[in-house]
Design a protein around this motif. Structure first.
Motif, PDB file in Angstrom:
ATOM      1  N   ALA A  86      -0.329   9.517 -10.141  1.00 23.62           N
ATOM      2  CA  ALA A  86      -0.478   8.102  -9.819  1.00 23.62           C
ATOM      3  C   ALA A  86      -1.534   7.435 -10.692  1.00 23.62           C
ATOM      4  O   ALA A  86      -1.333   6.320 -11.198  1.00 23.62           O
ATOM      5  N   VAL A  87      -2.643   8.109 -10.904  1.00 16.44           N
ATOM      6  CA  VAL A  87      -3.710   7.530 -11.728  1.00 16.44           C
ATOM      7  C   VAL A  87      -3.242   7.371 -13.169  1.00 16.44           C
ATOM      8  O   VAL A  87      -3.327   6.279 -13.754  1.00 16.44           O
ATOM      9  N   PHE A  88      -2.749   8.457 -13.765  1.00 12.77           N
ATOM     10  CA  PHE A  88      -2.345   8.381 -15.162  1.00 12.77           C
ATOM     11  C   PHE A  88      -1.077   7.542 -15.341  1.00 12.77           C
ATOM     12  O   PHE A  88      -0.907   6.892 -16.372  1.00 12.77           O
ATOM     13  N   GLY A  89      -0.199   7.535 -14.345  1.00 12.16           N
ATOM     14  CA  GLY A  89       0.972   6.664 -14.409  1.00 12.16           C
ATOM     15  C   GLY A  89       0.584   5.196 -14.351  1.00 12.16           C
ATOM     16  O   GLY A  89       1.168   4.352 -15.035  1.00 12.16           O
ATOM     17  N   GLY A  90      -0.408   4.872 -13.523  1.00 12.44           N
ATOM     18  CA  GLY A  90      -0.893   3.494 -13.470  1.00 12.44           C
ATOM     19  C   GLY A  90      -1.512   3.056 -14.781  1.00 12.44           C
ATOM     20  O   GLY A  90      -1.298   1.923 -15.252  1.00 12.44           O
ATOM     21  N   ILE A  91      -2.271   3.939 -15.395  1.00 12.07           N
ATOM     22  CA  ILE A  91      -2.871   3.614 -16.689  1.00 12.07           C
ATOM     23  C   ILE A  91      -1.786   3.438 -17.748  1.00 12.07           C
ATOM     24  O   ILE A  91      -1.821   2.485 -18.545  1.00 12.07           O
ATOM     25  N   PHE A  95      -0.772   0.039 -19.943  1.00 18.06           N
ATOM     26  CA  PHE A  95      -0.644  -0.002 -21.404  1.00 18.06           C
ATOM     27  C   PHE A  95       0.737  -0.500 -21.822  1.00 18.06           C
ATOM     28  O   PHE A  95       0.856  -1.272 -22.771  1.00 18.06           O
ATOM     29  N   PHE A  96       1.782  -0.077 -21.120  1.00 17.53           N
ATOM     30  CA  PHE A  96       3.128  -0.534 -21.472  1.00 17.53           C
ATOM     31  C   PHE A  96       3.274  -2.032 -21.251  1.00 17.53           C
ATOM     32  O   PHE A  96       3.875  -2.733 -22.063  1.00 17.53           O
ATOM     33  N   LEU A  97       2.734  -2.516 -20.141  1.00 15.85           N
ATOM     34  CA  LEU A  97       2.831  -3.956 -19.879  1.00 15.85           C
ATOM     35  C   LEU A  97       2.015  -4.764 -20.882  1.00 15.85           C
ATOM     36  O   LEU A  97       2.461  -5.826 -21.337  1.00 15.85           O
TER      37      LEU A  97
END
Length: 110
Positions: A86-91, A95-97
């Motif tokens: 969840a943490v690394f996916g949120g980061i 970045f993608f957005l």
């Protein structure tokens, strides 16, 4: 700043820290407390085998207790993997957005 000077200073810093860092010595596992002259403590092989036998008997007597490793709780294996994801996916999502807009985004794409 000159790149060669920066690289040289970085390498000197890394080697200096490496040389001045205190070396840690890893000892093999031993039984009991080891004295200053290498003698072992009172924890003998027979005592170790007795303790392990009691542990196995306790695990056999209480099969519902499991191995003691919490897999699904937050401090267990799956919980830690979900939290880290969840943490690394949120980061990564941030970045993608942010990558869709900005100075270097491809023309005609948002």
């Amino acid at each position: 700043m000159n790149t060669k000077i920066l690289l040289a200073a970085s390498l000197i810093a890394v080697f200096t820290i490496g040389l001045s860092a205190q070396s840690s010595v890893a000892f093999a596992q031993y039984m009991g407390n080891v004295g200053s002259e290498g003698q072992t403590g009172s924890y003998t092989l027979e005592e170790a085998l007795e303790i392990q036998t009691r542990r196995v008997a306790s695990a056999d007597a209480n099969p519902a207790a499991g191995s003691g490793t919490p897999y699904i709780s937050a401090d267990g294996v799956v919980g830690a993997a979900v939290i880290a994801g969840a943490v690394f996916g949120g980061i990564a999502g941030a970045f993608f957005l942010k990558g869709r807009s900005g100075k270097y985004a491809a023309m005609g794409r948002g």
